[in-house]
Design an enzyme around this catalytic site. Sequence first.
Site, PDB file in Angstrom:
ATOM      1  N   TYR A   6     -13.951  18.075 -17.421  1.00 24.42           N
ATOM      2  CA  TYR A   6     -14.470  16.725 -17.198  1.00 24.42           C
ATOM      3  C   TYR A   6     -15.505  16.761 -16.070  1.00 24.42           C
ATOM      4  O   TYR A   6     -15.200  17.271 -14.989  1.00 24.42           O
ATOM      5  CB  TYR A   6     -13.301  15.801 -16.849  1.00 24.42           C
ATOM      6  N   ASP A  40      -5.145  19.418 -15.540  1.00 20.41           N
ATOM      7  CA  ASP A  40      -5.549  18.092 -16.021  1.00 20.41           C
ATOM      8  C   ASP A  40      -5.032  17.997 -17.461  1.00 20.41           C
ATOM      9  O   ASP A  40      -5.561  18.636 -18.363  1.00 20.41           O
ATOM     10  CB  ASP A  40      -7.079  17.965 -15.944  1.00 20.41           C
ATOM     11  N   LYS A  59      -6.562   6.797 -20.152  1.00 24.97           N
ATOM     12  CA  LYS A  59      -6.763   7.268 -21.514  1.00 24.97           C
ATOM     13  C   LYS A  59      -5.497   7.057 -22.345  1.00 24.97           C
ATOM     14  O   LYS A  59      -5.140   5.937 -22.596  1.00 24.97           O
ATOM     15  CB  LYS A  59      -7.213   8.728 -21.480  1.00 24.97           C
ATOM     16  N   ARG A  77       0.844  -1.208   0.000  1.00 28.85           N
ATOM     17  CA  ARG A  77       0.000   0.000   0.000  1.00 28.85           C
ATOM     18  C   ARG A  77       0.875   1.252   0.000  1.00 28.85           C
ATOM     19  O   ARG A  77       0.724   2.095  -0.881  1.00 28.85           O
ATOM     20  CB  ARG A  77      -1.023  -0.023   1.145  1.00 28.85           C
TER      21      ARG A  77
HETATM   22  C1  LIG Z   1     -11.484  10.271 -17.902  1.00 34.63           C
HETATM   23  C2  LIG Z   1     -11.062  11.594 -17.394  1.00 34.63           C
HETATM   24  C3  LIG Z   1     -10.934  11.829 -16.007  1.00 34.63           C
HETATM   25  C4  LIG Z   1     -11.291  10.795 -14.963  1.00 34.63           C
HETATM   26  O1  LIG Z   1     -10.421   9.690 -14.973  1.00 34.63           O
HETATM   27  P1  LIG Z   1     -10.857   8.192 -14.561  1.00 34.63           P
HETATM   28  O2  LIG Z   1      -9.614   7.417 -14.865  1.00 34.63           O
HETATM   29  O3  LIG Z   1     -12.041   7.798 -15.379  1.00 34.63           O
HETATM   30  O4  LIG Z   1     -11.172   8.217 -13.112  1.00 34.63           O
HETATM   31  C5  LIG Z   1     -10.479  13.078 -15.614  1.00 34.63           C
HETATM   32  N1  LIG Z   1     -10.193  14.049 -16.511  1.00 34.63           N
HETATM   33  C6  LIG Z   1     -10.328  13.851 -17.847  1.00 34.63           C
HETATM   34  C7  LIG Z   1      -9.996  14.973 -18.773  1.00 34.63           C
HETATM   35  C8  LIG Z   1     -10.760  12.625 -18.337  1.00 34.63           C
HETATM   36  O5  LIG Z   1     -10.885  12.456 -19.658  1.00 34.63           O
END
Ligand SMILES: *Cc1c(COP(=O)(O)O)cnc(C)c1O
Length: 377
Positions: free
Chosen positions: A99, A171, A196, A47
Amino acid sequence: MHFDTLALRATHQTDPATGAVVSPLHLSTTFARNEANELASDYVYSRPNNPTREALEQALAKLEGGAVGMAFSSGQAATMTLFQALRPGDHVLLSTDAYYGTPALLEQVFHPWGLTYSRVDMRDLDAVQQSIHENTRVIWCETPSNPLLQILDLLSISRLAHEAGAICVCDNTWATPVLQRPLELNCDVVMHSTTKYLAGHSDVLGGALIFKHNDEFAQRVRNLQSLSGAVQAPFDAWLISRGIKTLGIRVRAQMATAQAVAEFLDGHPAVEQVHYPGLSTHPDKALIHQQMNGPSAMLSVQIKGGAAEALAFIGKLKLFIRATSLGGVESLIEHRASVEGPNTATPQNLLRMSIGLEHAEDLIGDLAQALDTLSNR
Ligand SMILES: *Cc1c(COP(=O)(O)O)cnc(C)c1O
């Protein structure tokens, strides 16, 4: 060193025990002590720390040019842990087009817990300045934004954050470090949904935070991650490290196809508007050149009509897969308003597309036949 070389070097470690060229996958949750009760390494329990996760975390830090990287079980777990490191009474400023899960966390989890937040169109720097309060601790940017592909001026926004004693978080999921390196634009933290592009194959969930400095705030986040167990599982970390090896080549190929798709859609009689930073009509052209190496492989299109026309159109597609998410090797298309629910600000005729590695001509052919059925309705 060029990014592609860096991505390969950062994810490679020949195993000293066996000479294996591909890094081993350490699934062990626990690490043995010798007769004198000494550990063989810094690893105690998975962890707080695990060798496979740590290898990914070090690679992430190198890709973004940060001092320290942290790998979480999802993008949302990464975002959540950063907000947990704030204190009740603190204020977060968030961009309007972002998002939907980020404001959902602030509203549903952190607002009842005492964190305040507000949203502003961060393309307007005066509005950003006016929305900063005495208790603002975090300015959270997303650029290019979801789903309208708006571009935010990271250098200027991070300057406003620092003048107010706040940090600027970006982000960077959509741009990836191939196209944009926010820490070099004076942001303090980069967030990724590694689900992604970094993982890149739609088969693993993950999130990351990369800090420019390993300061008190970074250590507070690290402690929360370790205490709460918002950690990336070793196999998932291993898959993401593998994905990173081909990140540059995937993003560039997908982006070239996205450009061709955007140009095809732009001006088509059944199309109202295309949102893509690679089009000469994009309003933030200068900014794109200033802070990005390319316009990304994501685009959104508004079909003439409403939700009915948009849904009829995607119902006719044969190659694009109708699914949420993005950044994988297969092209996906999604009616965002359906997913975001009745309170969404996303236009009802908007479809978001994640362009994959199929040939551009095949994808354009698929779109053309589906648009034709629409105009013949
Ligand atoms: C998918 C996404 C998230 C969230 O991520 P998860 O892995 O689904 O928790 C946050 N910001 C953006 C821009 C995203 O495309």
